[in-house]
Design a protein around this motif. Structure first.
Motif, PDB file in Angstrom:
ATOM      1  N   MET A  86      35.995  50.812  64.729  1.00 34.06           N
ATOM      2  CA  MET A  86      36.954  50.445  63.696  1.00 34.06           C
ATOM      3  C   MET A  86      36.191  50.151  62.419  1.00 34.06           C
ATOM      4  N   SER A  87      36.772  50.477  61.316  1.00 30.94           N
ATOM      5  CA  SER A  87      36.086  50.317  60.032  1.00 30.94           C
ATOM      6  C   SER A  87      36.557  49.078  59.286  1.00 30.94           C
ATOM      7  N   PRO A  88      35.635  48.165  59.015  1.00 28.22           N
ATOM      8  CA  PRO A  88      35.989  47.022  58.183  1.00 28.22           C
ATOM      9  C   PRO A  88      36.105  47.477  56.724  1.00 28.22           C
ATOM     10  N   GLN A  89      36.660  46.627  55.885  1.00 31.88           N
ATOM     11  CA  GLN A  89      36.852  46.967  54.477  1.00 31.88           C
ATOM     12  C   GLN A  89      36.302  45.842  53.617  1.00 31.88           C
ATOM     13  N   LEU A  90      35.568  46.203  52.580  1.00 32.66           N
ATOM     14  CA  LEU A  90      35.061  45.211  51.637  1.00 32.66           C
ATOM     15  C   LEU A  90      36.181  44.847  50.662  1.00 32.66           C
ATOM     16  N   ILE A  91      36.477  43.557  50.565  1.00 33.29           N
ATOM     17  CA  ILE A  91      37.483  43.051  49.631  1.00 33.29           C
ATOM     18  C   ILE A  91      36.720  42.406  48.479  1.00 33.29           C
ATOM     19  N   GLU A  92      36.682  43.081  47.351  1.00 32.65           N
ATOM     20  CA  GLU A  92      35.901  42.591  46.215  1.00 32.65           C
ATOM     21  C   GLU A  92      36.705  41.595  45.388  1.00 32.65           C
ATOM     22  N   ARG A  93      36.091  40.420  45.209  1.00 32.19           N
ATOM     23  CA  ARG A  93      36.696  39.377  44.391  1.00 32.19           C
ATOM     24  C   ARG A  93      35.652  38.882  43.389  1.00 32.19           C
ATOM     25  N   ARG A  94      35.720  37.617  42.993  1.00 34.81           N
ATOM     26  CA  ARG A  94      34.881  37.113  41.894  1.00 34.81           C
ATOM     27  C   ARG A  94      33.449  36.740  42.259  1.00 34.81           C
ATOM     28  N   THR A  95      33.059  36.711  43.519  1.00 35.78           N
ATOM     29  CA  THR A  95      31.732  36.165  43.860  1.00 35.78           C
ATOM     30  C   THR A  95      30.625  37.211  43.906  1.00 35.78           C
ATOM     31  N   THR A  96      30.917  38.425  43.503  1.00 37.28           N
ATOM     32  CA  THR A  96      29.877  39.452  43.476  1.00 37.28           C
ATOM     33  C   THR A  96      29.905  40.190  42.133  1.00 37.28           C
ATOM     34  N   ARG A  97      28.768  40.757  41.801  1.00 35.85           N
ATOM     35  CA  ARG A  97      28.659  41.604  40.623  1.00 35.85           C
ATOM     36  C   ARG A  97      27.651  42.705  40.918  1.00 35.85           C
ATOM     37  N   ARG A  98      27.760  43.773  40.187  1.00 35.47           N
ATOM     38  CA  ARG A  98      26.805  44.864  40.313  1.00 35.47           C
ATOM     39  C   ARG A  98      25.510  44.470  39.620  1.00 35.47           C
ATOM     40  N   VAL A  99      24.385  44.718  40.257  1.00 32.91           N
ATOM     41  CA  VAL A  99      23.085  44.435  39.669  1.00 32.91           C
ATOM     42  C   VAL A  99      22.644  45.697  38.936  1.00 32.91           C
ATOM     43  N   ASP A 100      22.403  45.550  37.648  1.00 33.78           N
ATOM     44  CA  ASP A 100      21.983  46.701  36.838  1.00 33.78           C
ATOM     45  C   ASP A 100      20.578  47.117  37.206  1.00 33.78           C
ATOM     46  N   ASP A 101      20.355  48.428  37.242  1.00 33.66           N
ATOM     47  CA  ASP A 101      18.999  48.950  37.478  1.00 33.66           C
ATOM     48  C   ASP A 101      18.193  48.764  36.193  1.00 33.66           C
ATOM     49  N   GLN A 102      17.122  48.006  36.288  1.00 28.16           N
ATOM     50  CA  GLN A 102      16.274  47.790  35.106  1.00 28.16           C
ATOM     51  C   GLN A 102      14.828  47.909  35.470  1.00 28.16           C
TER      52      GLN A 102
END
Length: 152
Positions: free
Chosen positions: A136-152
């Motif tokens: 069975m496949s779980p699903q990521l529920i995106e809310r306020r506690t994560t952000r994308r980390v920019d490649d630098q």
């Protein structure tokens, strides 16, 4: 295993830890409360080894970690991202708004009941021999506690 890592850290910045250091960051599997999440973050704060992201084995750990990070003056998700697991009703509360992994609970229940009923229909001698496997496949529920980390 990853589920036992303290607050189950997936990203430890770019730091490398020895097996002994990793072992010291393990938590007791029964400690899956808000208090344990806060204590785990306290350990990271004291060790001055804060990762950029935390992944926890349940939402309660994540909520405790979130609380302790904010009390320490760290900004979630700017300083540290947090992901929980279970998608509990607490995770969706506006002031928490926790990114979490949602399991297909209803599907899991249906499959479990169906499997049980089919095993009951089998010859008792065959029940233990016949294994079933369901993916069975779980699903990521995106809310306020994560952000994308920019490649630098």
């Amino acid at each position: 295993d990853v589920a036992a890592e303290i607050v189950n850290v997936l990203v430890w910045n770019t730091q490398q830890f020895t097996p002994e250091e990793k072992a010291s960051r393990k938590m007791n599997r029964e400690e899956v409360t808000e208090q344990a999440g806060a204590a785990a973050v306290e350990h990271l704060l004291q060790a001055h080894t804060m990762p950029t992201a935390l992944f926890t084995s349940n939402d309660l750990l994540a909520i405790g970690a979130l609380d302790r990070l904010e009390r320490a003056g760290l900004m979630v998700p700017d300083d540290v991202s947090i992901v929980g697991y279970d998608n509990t009703s607490l995770a969706a509360l506006g002031h928490i708004s926790l990114t979490t992994v949602d399991q297909p609970r209803e599907e899991m229940g249906r499959v479990a009941l169906s499997t049980l009923l089919s095993k009951l229909d089998q010859n008792p001698a065959d029940r233990e021999r016949l294994m079933t496997h369901h993916v069975m496949s779980p699903q990521l529920i995106e809310r306020r506690t994560t952000r994308r980390v920019d490649d630098q």
